[in-house]
Design an enzyme around this catalytic site. Structure first.
Site, short mmCIF file in Angstrom:
data_model
loop_
_atom_site.label_atom_id
_atom_site.label_comp_id
_atom_site.label_asym_id
_atom_site.label_seq_id
_atom_site.Cartn_x
_atom_site.Cartn_y
_atom_site.Cartn_z
CB SER A 1 -1.06 0.33 0.67
OG SER A 1 -0.04 0.03 2.56
CE LYS B 1 -2.53 1.79 5.23
NZ LYS B 1 -3.09 1.32 4.29
#
Length: 320
Positions: A50, A91
């Site tokens: 991701s 993230k």
């Protein structure tokens, strides 16, 4: 005559001192750097893609332990949130409390408080997000997106939650600063300069570069110091000229007489009980033996110089 020369012992002592100091300093830097790094940083494995291409799947990263209040826009953080998952996730922070985050503008860029953000670290070349969204970040919350916007499950997928997809600052465990494995990914993460002009700016880098320099310098000093001592001792014992007295003494020890002193070998002593003039060896150099007289000067027997106690006998014979 030359000046005083340094002996090999002097070189040995100097080499030992320098070697010891280098190794000691190297140990301080090496162990101190590791200890400092262990206190401030923690390794993590990234299980998904991701954050590609910034961080690939299965990469190992080093993250600085920080408080959530120290996090700024653009930081890549490790966090744990029960709503998202029980596992640590990685993230990028794109919005903080009070920010309005939206995508996309006419050029396909992410906007924060109406300002377009340049994101050169993104995987996709098109719009910053394949889905259109807009969210206002609650106070003390963070809005998080992955760099691989096509596959990342992030705040966009939690917009229906009561916090507009944001997570609390307290959920942050660390801030990623570098990738360390595999070696092809080794390096510091680039700072997200697109957030520079927003209030609060971006975070300053941690001391990882300094710690790495300490560890490398310490290793070099330890290896160099350990090698310098034997090398200095070996060089100190080679090619050192010896003094004339030392050479003369060594030669004299081999030849049986001290060389350069001018002293002749000691004369052989006469064995006890032998007459001083029995052999000519005692008069080799023309010196008469003690108590002897030269030929032609010997007195005639019976001239009155006879042996003690026999003088009367000699006189009677001469008188007859």
């Amino acid at each position: 005559m030359g000046g005083p020369r340094r002996t090999s012992d002097g070189h040995s002592r100097r080499g030992s001192v320098v070697s010891g100091l280098a190794v000691a300093l190297g140990c301080v830097l090496f162990l101190g750097g590791f200890a400092w790094g262990a206190v401030l940083y923690e390794p993590y494995a990234v299980p998904t893609d991701s954050m590609a291409p910034t961080i690939a799947r299965d990469d190992r990263v080093l993250a600085e332990r920080v408080d959530g209040d120290d996090v700024r826009r653009g930081d890549v953080v490790v966090f744990r949130d029960q709503v998202w998952s029980d596992l640590p996730m990685v993230k990028r922070v794109v919005g903080v409390g009070g920010d309005k985050v939206a995508c996309c503008d006419k050029q396909g860029r992410l906007t924060v408080n109406g300002k377009a953000i340049d994101e050169p670290y993104l995987e996709r070349q098109g719009p910053a997000s394949p889905t259109v969204f807009s969210a206002t970040v609650p106070r003390d919350q963070l809005f998080l997106l992955g760099d691989n916007r096509d596959t990342s499950v992030d705040s966009r997928g939690h917009l229906a939650d009561g916090d507009q997809g944001a997570v609390p600052r307290t959920a942050v465990q660390a801030r990623v600063e570098a990738a360390v494995w595999p070696l092809g990914s080794l390096g510091m993460l680039e700072q997200a300069s697109g957030f520079d002009e927003l209030p609060g700016g971006v975070s300053q880098r941690g001391p990882l570069s300094l710690i790495t320099g300490m560890v490398v310098a310490g290793a070099v000093l330890i290896l160099g110091g350990a090698a310098y001592g034997p090398i200095a001792n070996r060089r100190g014992g080679k090619g050192k000229p010896r003094s004339g007295a030392t050479r003369g003494t060594e030669h004299g020890a081999r030849s049986g007489a001290p060389r350069g002193t001018g002293a002749a070998p000691p004369t052989q002593r006469t064995p006890p009980g032998r007459g001083a003039g029995t052999r000519a060896s005692g008069t080799e150099h023309g010196a008469a033996a003690p108590g002897a007289q030269a030929p032609g000067n010997r007195p005639a027997r019976g001239d009155g110089a006879g042996r003690p106690g026999r003088g009367g006998e000699g006189t009677a014979k001469n008188g007859g």
